[in-house]
Structure formats: structure tokens, C-alpha cells
Design a protein around this motif. Structure first.
Motif, PDB file in Angstrom:
ATOM      1  N   ASP A 198       5.995   5.610  -5.003  1.00 49.69           N
ATOM      2  CA  ASP A 198       6.444   4.660  -3.586  1.00 49.69           C
ATOM      3  C   ASP A 198       6.523   3.019  -3.512  1.00 49.69           C
ATOM      4  O   ASP A 198       7.516   2.517  -2.675  1.00 49.69           O
ATOM      5  N   GLU A 234       0.739  -1.428   0.610  1.00 49.56           N
ATOM      6  CA  GLU A 234      -0.282   0.272  -0.193  1.00 49.56           C
ATOM      7  C   GLU A 234       1.116   0.736  -0.080  1.00 49.56           C
ATOM      8  O   GLU A 234       1.528   1.721   0.124  1.00 49.56           O
ATOM      9  N   SER A 235       0.623   2.276  -0.977  1.00 51.17           N
ATOM     10  CA  SER A 235       1.480   3.228  -0.876  1.00 51.17           C
ATOM     11  C   SER A 235       1.168   4.473   0.109  1.00 51.17           C
ATOM     12  O   SER A 235      -0.827   3.977   0.510  1.00 51.17           O
ATOM     13  N   CYS A 236       1.530   5.470   0.079  1.00 51.88           N
ATOM     14  CA  CYS A 236       1.193   6.162   1.072  1.00 51.88           C
ATOM     15  C   CYS A 236      -0.170   7.428   0.670  1.00 51.88           C
ATOM     16  O   CYS A 236      -0.827   7.811   1.245  1.00 51.88           O
ATOM     17  N   ASP A 237      -0.489   7.091  -1.029  1.00 54.06           N
ATOM     18  CA  ASP A 237      -1.170   7.711  -1.274  1.00 54.06           C
ATOM     19  C   ASP A 237      -2.601   6.929  -1.019  1.00 54.06           C
ATOM     20  O   ASP A 237      -3.425   7.608  -1.324  1.00 54.06           O
TER      21      ASP A 237
END
Ligand code: SF4
Length: 357
Positions: free
Chosen positions: A339, A86-89
């Protein structure tokens, strides 16, 4: 059929049918083959897609005898992710291991509106070898079945509703046309997941004959991965252009059947110094003249193993402004999931690399 053949086939047990790969018409035919009524198809589809049941034993409104018969003749395939990043966005990337050991990626992308789009794969690898694409570097391993395409969606739905689907993950969907059309028919089933064709987009690198066939056989939004405004540059970026050059590709776009207010999306990955000049923007205006088009401008997603670079911010802004000033719809797509390397094929490459080490 001669007697020998008859004997051989009577000894071979019928292959188990995967219900996930069947359209409603196929399921009705399958049930008719075992003497069952057509309305059973709707019941089974509702259990699978609405109540998310994966065994016939749980379908309690079917007679016990029918449930055992179904168990003997058919099965319901599923996919479960082997890895999720999971990306930070909020972008979530799933890696699915298939029955034969190959793997594909699927990416769930949160939109500003709070809705979610799922980017679905259609092949393991890809034969088209676009130079900016990691998946292209693997070559084509095999086509996904319709059930494997549908199951990516079913798996992602366990994490919450999806408003849009894009066939834009690993693979060229039009290079796997029959399975992709079958998967769309299944995804559109009113008794099943009931996706509206208006919410589903298929992205192609430009397989011209298959574009025409797609338009004839099923309703789906079309996106074209364009990325260049001259054959010289597109030949280098996307080798498929040598077979179907820009003139033929744009003619196929003009012939694609569009509903009222529907547009073709053109994806344009901006690569520094290669296709990001104002001359490119001017040529793009010319190519799209008279077409109901929307342009997605995407900065190149830099990654290891490529010398391509993302465009400068001012260059991108100038490119977009040039298009907007000439009345085109041009949207900048945020580079989601950077990321976690959410560009197609990158999770697979990363995980397979880790596994080999
Ligand atoms: S961009 Fe799409 S068509 Fe081109 S190589 Fe990658 S997966 Fe295949």
C-alpha cells in the motif's frame, strides 16, 4: 611535485574529513596524521555509533584541545528522512534528501519473528535498466558514498534495532563496489554498529567479474536477482544478461566462497505468463543443480506504467511445490508494503512527481 603545485596545494585548505566514511584503519591513520594515539579511534567510534553523538563537542572523554582540532578538520555526517510512509503491515519507507539535492529510499521491513530488516540503497538511480524496476527507468545519477550508505542504517536505527541488512534498494551494489565494501567494513566495526557479516546480504543483478572480487575482498551473503531460466527471457527482463549470460552467472555463483551452511539466495520475481510456468520451474532446478541455494519467490508488484501482471495464486503455489518436491529450499516472500509502493524506486518517483506538480 614542482614549486607552483606546492604553492597551490599549500593555499588550499584540507577538505573536511567525514568520519562516517572512515573505517577504523582510516580513522587511526587520520589521527596519526595529527599526532594522536590510535586508541582515540575506538573512543570516537563508540561515541558516534553506540552513543549516537554527532558533534565532537559532546565527546567528553576527549581532551578539549583534541575536540577543537577534530572540529576544525573533520565532521560527522547524518541523514534525516524528508518523508516517511508507513504501511498497514508495519513496513516503513524513508526518503532521504542528500546534500546535492538527490534522494534515495530505504525500507524497514518487519519480519514475522518480530525482527526488522533494512533494505538499503547504494546508488541514486541505476544503470542496469531491468525492465520490471522503477529505479532502472531513471538511469544512473551517481554512486552513493560509503557514508551515505552507512547513514541510511544509522537513521533507521533511531526507530529501533535492526537484525538484518539487505543491500537491495535503489542501485546495483556491485556497480559501486569500492564504496559498498568500505560501507560494509564500517557497518561491521566491532567498536561501531558491529553487524555480523552473516546478517548482511548483498543483492546483485549479476555483474560477474565484480562477484568474484566481492568474494575475495569481504564476507557478505550473496543474493542474485535471477528472474528467468532462459537467456531469451532474461535478456529482455535484465539487459545485463546480454553481457553476462546465465551460463557465466551460474559459474560465478558456483565460485562464490560460502561458509559452512551458507547459501546463495536466488530472487525470482514471478511475472504472469512470462516466467511462471512449470517448464521454468524445471529449468530452475537444472540451473541450481549442486549449488547451496535458497529461492525467494516474489509475486510481481504491479504498479502504474507497466503491463506486467502478478501471477495467479495457483500458478505460484504449483511453481513452489515443484521446487520443494525436488528438494530445493523455496520460500514465498510476502509482498510487504504494497500500500506504500515499497518496491524500489517507487516512493522517490511518487514524491518527485508530487513536487513537480
Ligand atoms: S532491479 Fe536492481 S539492478 Fe535492476 S534496474 Fe532495478 S535497481 Fe538496478
Amino acid at each position: 611535485m614542482d614549486n607552483d603545485q606546492d604553492d597551490r596545494s599549500s593555499m588550499t585548505p584540507p577538505p573536511p574529513v567525514d568520519i562516517k566514511g572512515l573505517t577504523q584503519a582510516d580513522l587511526v591513520a587520520f589521527l596519526a596524521g595529527i599526532g594522536k594515539e590510535r586508541f582515540r579511534a575506538g573512543q570516537i567510534l563508540r561515541w558516534i555509533y553506540r552513543r549516537k553523538v554527532c558533534s565532537f563537542a559532546e565527546m567528553t572523554d576527549l581532551a578539549k584541545e583534541l575536540r577543537s582540532e577534530l572540529e576544525a578538520r573533520a565532521w560527522i555526517s547524518e541523514l534525516h528522512p524528508e518523508a516517511v510512509e508507513e504501511s498497514c503491515d508495519g513496513t516503513r519507507k524513508y526518503l532521504f534528501r542528500l546534500q546535492d539535492g538527490h534522494s534515495v529510499e530505504t525500507v524497514r521491513i518487519p519480519m514475522e519473528s518480530g525482527r526488522h530488516t533494512l533494505c538499503v540503497s547504494t546508488q541514486v538511480g541505476c544503470a542496469l535498466g531491468c525492465v520490471f524496476c522503477h529505479t532502472g527507468s531513471f538511469g544512473l545519477v551517481r554512486n552513493l558514498t560509503a557514508a551515505e550508505i552507512v547513514n541510511q542504517v544509522c537513521a533507521a536505527l533511531r526507530d529501533g534495532p535492526l537484525q538484518n541488512l539487505v543491500l537491495m534498494g535503489m542501485g546495483e551494489p556491485l556497480d559501486n563496489l569500492d564504496n559498498v565494501i568500505r560501507a560494509l567494513e564500517i557497518l561491521y566495526l566491532p567498536e561501531g554498529l558491529d553487524f555480523s557479516p552473516r546478517k548482511v546480504t548483498l543483492s546483485t543483478a549479476g555483474l560477474v567479474p565484480q562477484m568474484a572480487e566481492l568474494g575475495r575482498r569481504i564476507k557478505v551473503n550473496l543474493a542474485v536477482s535471477l528472474n528467468a531460466t532462459t537467456d531469451a527471457v532474461r535478456d529482455v527482463l535484465m539487459p545485463i544478461n546480454r553481457r553476462y549470460p546465465l551460463r557465466e552467472l551460474m559459474a560465478a555463483c558456483r565460485a562464490y566462497p560460502l561458509a559452512q551452511r551458507q547459501r546463495i539466495t536466488f530472487e525470482y520475481i514471478l511475472i504472469r505468463g512470462l516466467n511462471d510456468s512449470l517448464q521454468d520451474a524445471r529449468r530452475l532446478v537444472g540451473l541450481l543443480h549442486g549449488l547451496r541455494a535458497k529461492i525467494n519467490l516474489i509475486p510481481f508488484n504491479e504498479h502504474a506504467g507497466t503491463s506486467f501482471r502478478a501471477p495467479a495464486e495457483e500458478t505460484m503455489r504449483a511453481f513452489q511445490t515443484f521446487l520443494l518436491d525436488r528438494g530445493l529450499v523455496a520460500v514465498r516472500r510476502a509482498g510487504k508494503g504494497r500500500d506504500i509502493a515499497a518496491a524500489c524506486g517507487q516512493l522517490k518517483g511518487k514524491l518527485d512527481g508530487v513536487r513537480q506538480r
